[in-house]
Design an enzyme around this catalytic site. Structure first.
Site, PDB file in Angstrom:
ATOM      1  N   ASP A   1       1.813   4.006  -3.529  1.00 30.91           N
ATOM      2  CA  ASP A   1       1.165   2.772  -3.994  1.00 30.91           C
ATOM      3  C   ASP A   1      -0.336   3.010  -4.051  1.00 30.91           C
ATOM      4  O   ASP A   1      -0.860   3.973  -3.485  1.00 30.91           O
ATOM      5  CB  ASP A   1       1.482   1.632  -3.007  1.00 30.91           C
ATOM      6  CG  ASP A   1       0.807   0.333  -3.413  1.00 30.91           C
ATOM      7  OD1 ASP A   1       0.949  -0.078  -4.572  1.00 30.91           O
ATOM      8  OD2 ASP A   1       0.096  -0.268  -2.581  1.00 30.91           O
ATOM      9  N   SER A   2      -1.031   2.066  -4.680  1.00 30.80           N
ATOM     10  CA  SER A   2      -2.493   2.131  -4.743  1.00 30.80           C
ATOM     11  C   SER A   2      -3.132   1.952  -3.366  1.00 30.80           C
ATOM     12  O   SER A   2      -4.299   2.266  -3.194  1.00 30.80           O
ATOM     13  CB  SER A   2      -2.993   1.035  -5.669  1.00 30.80           C
ATOM     14  OG  SER A   2      -2.541  -0.222  -5.204  1.00 30.80           O
TER      15      SER A   2
ATOM     16  N   TYR B   1      -5.942  -0.502  -7.961  1.00 32.35           N
ATOM     17  CA  TYR B   1      -5.664   0.081  -9.267  1.00 32.35           C
ATOM     18  C   TYR B   1      -5.599  -1.026 -10.345  1.00 32.35           C
ATOM     19  O   TYR B   1      -5.839  -0.765 -11.513  1.00 32.35           O
ATOM     20  CB  TYR B   1      -4.290   0.769  -9.280  1.00 32.35           C
ATOM     21  CG  TYR B   1      -4.172   2.108  -8.586  1.00 32.35           C
ATOM     22  CD1 TYR B   1      -5.182   2.639  -7.783  1.00 32.35           C
ATOM     23  CD2 TYR B   1      -2.999   2.855  -8.731  1.00 32.35           C
ATOM     24  CE1 TYR B   1      -5.014   3.870  -7.160  1.00 32.35           C
ATOM     25  CE2 TYR B   1      -2.833   4.084  -8.117  1.00 32.35           C
ATOM     26  CZ  TYR B   1      -3.842   4.585  -7.327  1.00 32.35           C
ATOM     27  OH  TYR B   1      -3.672   5.805  -6.710  1.00 32.35           O
ATOM     28  N   GLY B   2      -5.195  -2.198  -9.917  1.00 33.31           N
ATOM     29  CA  GLY B   2      -4.783  -3.254 -10.864  1.00 33.31           C
ATOM     30  C   GLY B   2      -5.860  -3.760 -11.795  1.00 33.31           C
ATOM     31  O   GLY B   2      -5.550  -4.393 -12.808  1.00 33.31           O
TER      32      GLY B   2
ATOM     33  N   CYS C   1       4.042   0.567  -6.632  1.00 32.30           N
ATOM     34  CA  CYS C   1       2.959  -0.182  -7.271  1.00 32.30           C
ATOM     35  C   CYS C   1       3.384  -0.655  -8.668  1.00 32.30           C
ATOM     36  O   CYS C   1       3.794   0.157  -9.504  1.00 32.30           O
ATOM     37  CB  CYS C   1       1.756   0.750  -7.383  1.00 32.30           C
ATOM     38  SG  CYS C   1       0.316  -0.007  -8.107  1.00 32.30           S
ATOM     39  N   ASN C   2       3.269  -1.949  -8.895  1.00 31.24           N
ATOM     40  CA  ASN C   2       3.618  -2.477 -10.219  1.00 31.24           C
ATOM     41  C   ASN C   2       2.698  -1.946 -11.306  1.00 31.24           C
ATOM     42  O   ASN C   2       3.142  -1.672 -12.425  1.00 31.24           O
ATOM     43  CB  ASN C   2       3.524  -4.012 -10.211  1.00 31.24           C
ATOM     44  CG  ASN C   2       4.831  -4.665  -9.871  1.00 31.24           C
ATOM     45  OD1 ASN C   2       5.574  -5.064 -10.749  1.00 31.24           O
ATOM     46  ND2 ASN C   2       5.130  -4.751  -8.584  1.00 31.24           N
TER      47      ASN C   2
ATOM     48  N   GLU D   1      -5.145  -9.426   1.372  1.00 28.53           N
ATOM     49  CA  GLU D   1      -5.791  -8.398   2.205  1.00 28.53           C
ATOM     50  C   GLU D   1      -6.757  -9.030   3.200  1.00 28.53           C
ATOM     51  O   GLU D   1      -7.075  -8.450   4.238  1.00 28.53           O
ATOM     52  CB  GLU D   1      -6.477  -7.353   1.322  1.00 28.53           C
ATOM     53  CG  GLU D   1      -5.421  -6.618   0.514  1.00 28.53           C
ATOM     54  CD  GLU D   1      -5.774  -5.213   0.100  1.00 28.53           C
ATOM     55  OE1 GLU D   1      -6.910  -4.776   0.328  1.00 28.53           O
ATOM     56  OE2 GLU D   1      -4.881  -4.553  -0.460  1.00 28.53           O
TER      57      GLU D   1
ATOM     58  N   CYS E   1       3.850  -7.736  -8.333  1.00 29.32           N
ATOM     59  CA  CYS E   1       2.742  -7.051  -7.638  1.00 29.32           C
ATOM     60  C   CYS E   1       3.160  -6.867  -6.180  1.00 29.32           C
ATOM     61  O   CYS E   1       3.795  -7.758  -5.600  1.00 29.32           O
ATOM     62  CB  CYS E   1       1.475  -7.903  -7.721  1.00 29.32           C
ATOM     63  SG  CYS E   1       0.097  -7.256  -6.746  1.00 29.32           S
ATOM     64  N   THR E   2       2.783  -5.722  -5.624  1.00 27.85           N
ATOM     65  CA  THR E   2       3.171  -5.413  -4.238  1.00 27.85           C
ATOM     66  C   THR E   2       2.787  -6.514  -3.240  1.00 27.85           C
ATOM     67  O   THR E   2       3.492  -6.746  -2.269  1.00 27.85           O
ATOM     68  CB  THR E   2       2.450  -4.122  -3.780  1.00 27.85           C
ATOM     69  OG1 THR E   2       1.075  -4.201  -4.161  1.00 27.85           O
ATOM     70  CG2 THR E   2       3.093  -2.895  -4.356  1.00 27.85           C
ATOM     71  N   HIS E   3       1.659  -7.152  -3.479  1.00 31.14           N
ATOM     72  CA  HIS E   3       1.128  -8.091  -2.484  1.00 31.14           C
ATOM     73  C   HIS E   3       1.772  -9.481  -2.526  1.00 31.14           C
ATOM     74  O   HIS E   3       1.692 -10.218  -1.553  1.00 31.14           O
ATOM     75  CB  HIS E   3      -0.380  -8.278  -2.687  1.00 31.14           C
ATOM     76  CG  HIS E   3      -1.205  -7.090  -2.326  1.00 31.14           C
ATOM     77  ND1 HIS E   3      -1.016  -5.854  -2.906  1.00 31.14           N
ATOM     78  CD2 HIS E   3      -2.223  -6.946  -1.437  1.00 31.14           C
ATOM     79  CE1 HIS E   3      -1.906  -4.993  -2.398  1.00 31.14           C
ATOM     80  NE2 HIS E   3      -2.641  -5.633  -1.504  1.00 31.14           N
TER      81      HIS E   3
HETATM   82  N1  DGL Z   1      -0.324  -2.277  -5.824  1.00 38.12           N
HETATM   83  C1  DGL Z   1      -0.880  -3.038  -6.925  1.00 38.12           C
HETATM   84  C2  DGL Z   1       0.265  -3.539  -7.811  1.00 38.12           C
HETATM   85  O1  DGL Z   1       1.371  -3.754  -7.358  1.00 38.12           O
HETATM   86  C3  DGL Z   1      -1.729  -4.195  -6.420  1.00 38.12           C
HETATM   87  C4  DGL Z   1      -3.019  -3.766  -5.765  1.00 38.12           C
HETATM   88  C5  DGL Z   1      -3.954  -3.030  -6.702  1.00 38.12           C
HETATM   89  O2  DGL Z   1      -4.460  -3.631  -7.667  1.00 38.12           O
HETATM   90  O3  DGL Z   1      -4.161  -1.852  -6.475  1.00 38.12           O
HETATM   91  O4  DGL Z   1       0.064  -3.731  -8.981  1.00 38.12           O
END
Ligand code: DGL
Length: 254
Positions: free
Chosen positions: A6-7, A38-39, A69-70, A148, A180-182
């Protein structure tokens, strides 16, 4: 052994789903905390980072990958599959789309980062087989920072959720994909904002269900290793809070 990446630490929602469903599974987790988020970045940059993440895990001995990570799943899956045709690569988008379609909804909402929504991948995958399903996609970038910050239940978080999500309630959407992971960490706030009738799909749970069917390998002595590219006290504290237990993080140089 599978590698999950993941990011940053958000992918631990996928690890949590794995630990719940397949506690005996061995894995290596990599969170690219040095480059997160990353998003908000361009597809080219996300692809470049994703290649490094995948290489690190394959060099460490993994023979399958779960892209937690999505944003990476949205823009880099095809490229990683071309680069590593012999590696089984799971991404989080298709299982969530399949679960959303299975609800029988005719109006499906999708929320995610800017990169995920800009890719149009959910819309394409849903309408590929089900052209009549209406899809409304919306980036909700502030959710990542709120999670976060640990603001899962603050008044401001509820206000922001209403601002982003009221449209899904007003337009009678029946299913909403948390892309999204979060976002699974905000399930109760999101559910309140969209109303009880909307069915929420958690892509973390869906990808692990698919992994269980297609690739799980129960080993007697399971090993679980966690790497981050930057280890800060804040990342470690929230990672352990989300996982609900203490884990040791090793530094990855990629
Ligand atoms: N892990 C990213 C996602 O699921 C979310 C956090 C990021 O933007 O890095 O898209």
């Amino acid at each position: 052994m599978t590698g999950i990446f993941d990011s940053g630490i958000g992918g631990l929602t996928v690890v949590k789903a794995l630990l719940k469903l397949l506690p005996e599974e061995s894995f290596i987790y990599l969170g690219d905390t040095a480059r997160t988020p990353y998003g908000n970045k361009s597809a080219d940059t996300i692809i470049e980072y994703a290649k490094k993440d995948a290489k690190f895990l394959l060099d460490a001995g993994c023979d399958s990958l779960i892209i937690a990570c999505n944003s990476v799943s949205a823009v880099a899956t095809d490229i990683l599959r071309e680069l590593y045709p012999d590696v089984k690569i799971f991404e989080v988008i298709t299982p969530a789309v399949d679960a959303a379609i299975a609800t029988g909804a005719t109006r499906i909402g999708v929320i995610g980062t800017r990169a995920t929504i800009a890719s149009g991948i959910y819309q394409k995958k849903i309408q590929n087989g089900y052209a009549k399903v209406q899809v409304l996609s919306k980036p909700c970038p502030l959710f990542v920072s709120l999670v976060e910050e640990g603001w899962m239940n603050e008044r401001e978080t509820k206000q922001i959720a209403r601002k982003y999500l009221t449209v899904f309630r007003e337009k009678s959407y029946q299913t909403l994909i948390l892309g999204c992971t979060h976002y699974p960490l905000l399930t109760s706030v999101i559910q309140r904002a969209v109303g009880k009738k909307i069915h929420l799909i958690d892509s973390a749970e869906e990808v692990i269900q698919k992994y269980k069917k297609e690739a799980a390998t129960k080993k007697e002595a399971a090993t679980k290793t966690y790497f981050l590219t930057d280890i800060s006290p804040h990342s470690v504290a929230i990672a352990q809070k989300w996982l609900g237990k203490k884990v040791h993080f090793e530094k990855a140089d990629i």
